[in-house]
Write a protein that holds these residues in place. Structure first.
Motif, PDB file in Angstrom:
ATOM      1  N   ASN A 195       0.802  -1.222   0.000  1.00  0.00           N
ATOM      2  CA  ASN A 195       0.000   0.000   0.000  1.00  0.00           C
ATOM      3  C   ASN A 195       0.838   1.277   0.000  1.00  0.00           C
ATOM      4  OD1 ASN A 195       0.885   0.098   2.552  1.00  0.00           O
ATOM      5  ND2 ASN A 195      -1.103  -0.214   3.538  1.00  0.00           N
ATOM      6  N   ASP A 196       2.164   1.175   0.146  1.00  0.00           N
ATOM      7  CA  ASP A 196       2.958   2.412   0.097  1.00  0.00           C
ATOM      8  C   ASP A 196       3.046   2.988  -1.314  1.00  0.00           C
ATOM      9  OD1 ASP A 196       4.521   0.457  -0.919  1.00  0.00           O
ATOM     10  OD2 ASP A 196       6.244   0.786   0.411  1.00  0.00           O
ATOM     11  N   SER A 197       2.605   2.199  -2.313  1.00  0.00           N
ATOM     12  CA  SER A 197       2.605   2.736  -3.678  1.00  0.00           C
ATOM     13  C   SER A 197       1.232   3.267  -4.073  1.00  0.00           C
ATOM     14  CB  SER A 197       3.017   1.639  -4.656  1.00  0.00           C
ATOM     15  OG  SER A 197       2.104   0.548  -4.548  1.00  0.00           O
ATOM     16  N   LEU A 198       0.280   3.228  -3.153  1.00  0.00           N
ATOM     17  CA  LEU A 198      -1.095   3.595  -3.512  1.00  0.00           C
ATOM     18  C   LEU A 198      -1.494   4.976  -2.977  1.00  0.00           C
ATOM     19  CD1 LEU A 198      -2.871   0.167  -2.908  1.00  0.00           C
ATOM     20  CD2 LEU A 198      -1.825   1.048  -5.001  1.00  0.00           C
ATOM     21  N   ASN A 199      -2.553   5.528  -3.580  1.00  0.00           N
ATOM     22  CA  ASN A 199      -3.029   6.864  -3.205  1.00  0.00           C
ATOM     23  C   ASN A 199      -3.828   6.829  -1.912  1.00  0.00           C
ATOM     24  OD1 ASN A 199      -2.087   7.617  -5.698  1.00  0.00           O
ATOM     25  ND2 ASN A 199      -4.113   7.581  -6.671  1.00  0.00           N
ATOM     26  N   THR A 200      -3.606   7.865  -1.123  1.00  0.00           N
ATOM     27  CA  THR A 200      -4.499   8.148  -0.012  1.00  0.00           C
ATOM     28  C   THR A 200      -5.070   9.538  -0.263  1.00  0.00           C
ATOM     29  OG1 THR A 200      -3.460   6.780   1.671  1.00  0.00           O
ATOM     30  CG2 THR A 200      -4.564   8.756   2.448  1.00  0.00           C
ATOM     31  N   ASP A 201      -6.385   9.671  -0.213  1.00  0.00           N
ATOM     32  CA  ASP A 201      -6.988  10.998  -0.345  1.00  0.00           C
ATOM     33  C   ASP A 201      -8.277  10.998   0.453  1.00  0.00           C
ATOM     34  OD1 ASP A 201      -8.853   9.632  -1.920  1.00  0.00           O
ATOM     35  OD2 ASP A 201      -7.792  10.118  -3.772  1.00  0.00           O
ATOM     36  N   LEU A 202      -9.071  12.068   0.319  1.00  0.00           N
ATOM     37  CA  LEU A 202     -10.254  12.139   1.178  1.00  0.00           C
ATOM     38  C   LEU A 202     -11.276  11.065   0.824  1.00  0.00           C
ATOM     39  CD1 LEU A 202     -12.918  14.796   0.541  1.00  0.00           C
ATOM     40  CD2 LEU A 202     -11.033  14.692  -1.048  1.00  0.00           C
ATOM     41  N   HIS A 203     -11.148  10.462  -0.363  1.00  0.00           N
ATOM     42  CA  HIS A 203     -12.122   9.448  -0.761  1.00  0.00           C
ATOM     43  C   HIS A 203     -11.795   8.066  -0.190  1.00  0.00           C
ATOM     44  CE1 HIS A 203     -13.577  12.520  -3.387  1.00  0.00           C
ATOM     45  NE2 HIS A 203     -12.431  12.597  -4.009  1.00  0.00           N
ATOM     46  N   ALA A 204     -10.520   7.745  -0.079  1.00  0.00           N
ATOM     47  CA  ALA A 204     -10.145   6.403   0.384  1.00  0.00           C
ATOM     48  C   ALA A 204      -8.681   6.377   0.790  1.00  0.00           C
ATOM     49  CB  ALA A 204     -10.385   5.379  -0.725  1.00  0.00           C
ATOM     50  N   SER A 205      -8.385   5.536   1.779  1.00  0.00           N
ATOM     51  CA  SER A 205      -6.993   5.377   2.203  1.00  0.00           C
ATOM     52  C   SER A 205      -6.299   4.358   1.295  1.00  0.00           C
ATOM     53  CB  SER A 205      -6.949   4.866   3.641  1.00  0.00           C
ATOM     54  OG  SER A 205      -7.528   3.563   3.679  1.00  0.00           O
ATOM     55  N   ALA A 206      -4.985   4.308   1.375  1.00  0.00           N
ATOM     56  CA  ALA A 206      -4.221   3.336   0.594  1.00  0.00           C
ATOM     57  C   ALA A 206      -4.617   1.906   0.979  1.00  0.00           C
ATOM     58  CB  ALA A 206      -2.722   3.563   0.821  1.00  0.00           C
ATOM     59  N   ASP A 207      -4.843   1.671   2.281  1.00  0.00           N
ATOM     60  CA  ASP A 207      -5.246   0.333   2.722  1.00  0.00           C
ATOM     61  C   ASP A 207      -6.568  -0.085   2.083  1.00  0.00           C
ATOM     62  OD1 ASP A 207      -3.104  -0.131   4.307  1.00  0.00           O
ATOM     63  OD2 ASP A 207      -4.067   0.562   6.180  1.00  0.00           O
ATOM     64  N   TYR A 208      -7.479   0.851   2.075  1.00  0.00           N
ATOM     65  CA  TYR A 208      -8.802   0.562   1.506  1.00  0.00           C
ATOM     66  C   TYR A 208      -8.661   0.246   0.021  1.00  0.00           C
ATOM     67  CZ  TYR A 208     -13.836   1.134   0.675  1.00  0.00           C
ATOM     68  OH  TYR A 208     -15.155   0.936   0.341  1.00  0.00           O
ATOM     69  N   ARG A 209      -7.831   1.037  -0.665  1.00  0.00           N
ATOM     70  CA  ARG A 209      -7.638   0.783  -2.097  1.00  0.00           C
ATOM     71  C   ARG A 209      -6.971  -0.576  -2.313  1.00  0.00           C
ATOM     72  NH1 ARG A 209      -7.458   6.666  -2.648  1.00  0.00           N
ATOM     73  NH2 ARG A 209      -8.790   7.240  -4.405  1.00  0.00           N
ATOM     74  N   ALA A 210      -5.993  -0.908  -1.473  1.00  0.00           N
ATOM     75  CA  ALA A 210      -5.318  -2.208  -1.614  1.00  0.00           C
ATOM     76  C   ALA A 210      -6.347  -3.332  -1.479  1.00  0.00           C
ATOM     77  CB  ALA A 210      -4.227  -2.345  -0.554  1.00  0.00           C
ATOM     78  N   HIS A 211      -7.235  -3.176  -0.520  1.00  0.00           N
ATOM     79  CA  HIS A 211      -8.274  -4.168  -0.299  1.00  0.00           C
ATOM     80  C   HIS A 211      -9.191  -4.275  -1.525  1.00  0.00           C
ATOM     81  CE1 HIS A 211     -11.035  -6.679   1.933  1.00  0.00           C
ATOM     82  NE2 HIS A 211     -12.025  -5.879   1.582  1.00  0.00           N
ATOM     83  N   LEU A 212      -9.589  -3.100  -2.044  1.00  0.00           N
ATOM     84  CA  LEU A 212     -10.480  -3.091  -3.220  1.00  0.00           C
ATOM     85  C   LEU A 212      -9.837  -3.771  -4.424  1.00  0.00           C
ATOM     86  CD1 LEU A 212     -12.221   0.411  -3.481  1.00  0.00           C
ATOM     87  CD2 LEU A 212     -13.292  -1.815  -3.128  1.00  0.00           C
ATOM     88  N   ILE A 213      -8.545  -3.569  -4.601  1.00  0.00           N
ATOM     89  CA  ILE A 213      -7.876  -4.185  -5.759  1.00  0.00           C
ATOM     90  C   ILE A 213      -8.051  -5.695  -5.700  1.00  0.00           C
ATOM     91  CG2 ILE A 213      -5.647  -4.617  -6.896  1.00  0.00           C
ATOM     92  CD1 ILE A 213      -4.774  -1.826  -5.834  1.00  0.00           C
ATOM     93  N   ASN A 214      -7.809  -6.269  -4.519  1.00  0.00           N
ATOM     94  CA  ASN A 214      -7.933  -7.721  -4.385  1.00  0.00           C
ATOM     95  C   ASN A 214      -9.384  -8.172  -4.629  1.00  0.00           C
ATOM     96  OD1 ASN A 214      -8.304 -10.392  -2.943  1.00  0.00           O
ATOM     97  ND2 ASN A 214      -6.064 -10.180  -2.943  1.00  0.00           N
ATOM     98  N   VAL A 215     -10.313  -7.456  -4.029  1.00  0.00           N
ATOM     99  CA  VAL A 215     -11.727  -7.848  -4.168  1.00  0.00           C
ATOM    100  C   VAL A 215     -12.166  -7.756  -5.629  1.00  0.00           C
ATOM    101  CG1 VAL A 215     -14.099  -7.167  -3.593  1.00  0.00           C
ATOM    102  CG2 VAL A 215     -12.333  -7.189  -1.810  1.00  0.00           C
ATOM    103  N   LEU A 216     -11.842  -6.637  -6.286  1.00  0.00           N
ATOM    104  CA  LEU A 216     -12.307  -6.442  -7.664  1.00  0.00           C
ATOM    105  C   LEU A 216     -11.630  -7.435  -8.608  1.00  0.00           C
ATOM    106  CD1 LEU A 216     -12.452  -2.530  -7.869  1.00  0.00           C
ATOM    107  CD2 LEU A 216     -14.340  -4.115  -7.493  1.00  0.00           C
TER     108      LEU A 216
END
Ligand SMILES: Cc1cc2nc3c(=O)[nH]c(=O)nc-3n(C[C@H](O)[C@H](O)[C@H](O)COP(=O)(O)OP(=O)(O)OC[C@H]3O[C@@H](n4cnc5c(N)ncnc54)[C@H](O)[C@@H]3O)c2cc1C
Ligand code: FES
Ligand code: FES
Lengths: 264, 157
Positions: free
Chosen positions: A234-255
């Protein structure tokens, strides 16, 4: 917005000559990003060269397992094209998920990939389906085209003419839209082609990227279980007001798992 | 300033404008067709929706010169004289508007959706309204209006 001189050439050569001759010329596709950016005075071209009059940029064709989509083909036309729906349904689906009907009527594949918004959908299709981008100067492989946030391999006075998609064995696109903007919070294109599996992720990092570990796991066993516990650092992923890097990492796996399930 | 010309609501019109003139500015300020509204000017709200060659577009995100030679339809071109279009009538009878600011864009969007799919479902309508915001109604009655208007149009033909 500052004023500019408007041009509408009917030939590609003419468009390129106009770009070269202008002090600060800018090509325009549907204007869906360019006009808002000009309103904000983030770009102030002296000349705007509208590509909508150039017929050869409007074509869709299929030959020997390749779908060619002209740079000026709109998202709505791709979404509705029977040829694309039957050859690469995932691509037609992706185009139909972009923004809203009005944006899809004006926005184009050429504009979308040249702009390379980190949350845009098309970059996931271009990389995930291993497309080639044909310009007035050369052919660029998808893996070499998208460099960084809003940055591509396109040089000055280089225009996208068409995007060539090899028809995969199967592909699927899963998107988690940002509920306000409709852009991808995360979008994942998974494809199985003659060269194996590709997993392209948009919305999560500064620019589209391939999830190489997931690809390797899926080449071993094309099943959602193969992705168990495989998370993008997750250190390569975006964190912004919409979602944290952890959340995005999780979404990538789910999607990715959902896309694999849809194909397998 | 350069001359631009197009067909708006079946009339050939022209005007001298700057390159940066937006289609919505040409409609509202040059032609005085003020039914098309500007809610956000940032491509978000759809109040400025008009049809260009039959396709719905946000006229705040299009230069007037991009519409050169096209057929434009605005909300003023929808009714038949004093007789409301069936879609407008459906908005009236279903209470599909409160302040009315978003309504021209909603009606133009509705007509484009029905043109594309006369048999559209509630889900189609809700997805189709992705680009149009309403601050008053909560959308329920807009969706009802569009389904009702679509039905009226189907029974007309
Ligand atoms: C409300 C809204 C919602 C949206 N939602 C989404 C979404 O969910 N997903 C998504 O992916 N996108 C979304 N978009 C983006 C949209 O789909 C367009 O693809 C994008 O704005 C590009 O628009 P355009 O094709 O009109 O290009 P323009 O705005 O005209 O051009 C964009 C840039 O590309 C350059 N350019 C254009 N054509 C070429 C070419 N042939 N060669 C080289 N350079 C070129 C221009 O010079 C400019 O710098 C949204 C846009 C809006 C306004
Ligand atoms: S005014 Fe055009 S989208 Fe809001
Ligand atoms: S009726 Fe007021 S914004 Fe829709």
């Amino acid at each position: 917005m500052y004023d500019f001189t408007f041009h509408k050439p009917t030939k590609l050569d003419e468009a390129i000559a106009l770009l070269k001759d202008a002090d600060d010329g800018q090509a325009m596709a549907g204007g869906q990003t360019l006009i808002p950016v000009m309103k904000q005075r983030l770009t102030m071209p002296s000349d705007v060269i509208d590509l909508a009059g150039i017929k050869e940029l409007q074509l869709i064709s299929i030959s020997s397992g390749i779908i060619s989509i002209g740079a000026m083909v709109s998202h709505a036309v791709v979404a509705r094209s029977h040829e694309i729906q039957s050859a690469i349904p995932a691509l037609a689906d992706l185009a139909g998920m972009i923004g809203d009907p009005h944006v899809r009527n004006r926005g184009t594949i050429g504009g979308a990939i040249s702009n390379n918004d980190p949350a845009a959908d098309y970059p996931a299709a271009v990389v995930g389906l291993n497309a080639t981008i044909k310009t007035n100067k050369r052919e660029i492989k998808a893996d070499d085209f998208f460099l960084d946030i809003f940055e591509t391999a396109l040089e000055d006075n280089e225009l996208v003419i068409e995007v060539n998609f090899p028809v995969p064995v199967a592909a699927n696109y899963k998107k988690f839209p940002n509920p306000a903007s409709r852009y991808a919070l995360v979008g994942v294109m998974v494809s199985r082609g003659i060269d194996g599996v590709r997993v392209a992720v948009t919305g999560a990092g500064p620019s589209v990227f391939r999830a190489l570990k997931m690809e390797a796991a899926l080449n071993q066993s094309f099943a959602p279980q193969a992705l168990e516990g495989l998370n993008i650092a997750n250190d390569s992923l975006n964190t912004d007001l919409h979602a944290s890097a952890d959340y995005r990492a999780h979404l990538i796996n789910v999607l990715t798992r959902r896309a694999v399930t849809a194909i397998a | 300033m350069h001359s631009v010309s197009m067909t708006v609501n079946n009339m050939v019109v022209s005007g001298d404008i700057e390159g940066r003139t937006l289609l919505v500015e040409f409609l509202r300020e040059t032609l005085r067709l003020t039914g098309t509204h500007v809610g956000c000017d940032t491509s978000q709200c759809g109040a400025c929706t008009v049809h260009v060659n039959g396709l719905s577009v946000k006229s705040c995100a299009m230069f007037a010169f991009q519409a050169e030679g096209t057929e434009v339809t605005t909300i003023e071109g929808v009714a038949d004289g004093d007789k409301l279009h069936p879609m407008q009538e459906a908005f009236r009878t279903n209470h599909g508007l409160q302040c009315g600011f978003c309504t021209p864009g909603m009606v133009m969007t509705a007509l484009a959706l029905v043109n594309e799919n006369p048999e559209l479902t509630e889900t189609d309508v809700r997805i189709g309204l992705e680009g149009n915001l309403c601050r008053c109604t909560g959308y329920q009655n807009i969706v009802k209006s569009i389904l009702d208007g679509a039905k009226a149009l189907r029974s007309q033909t």
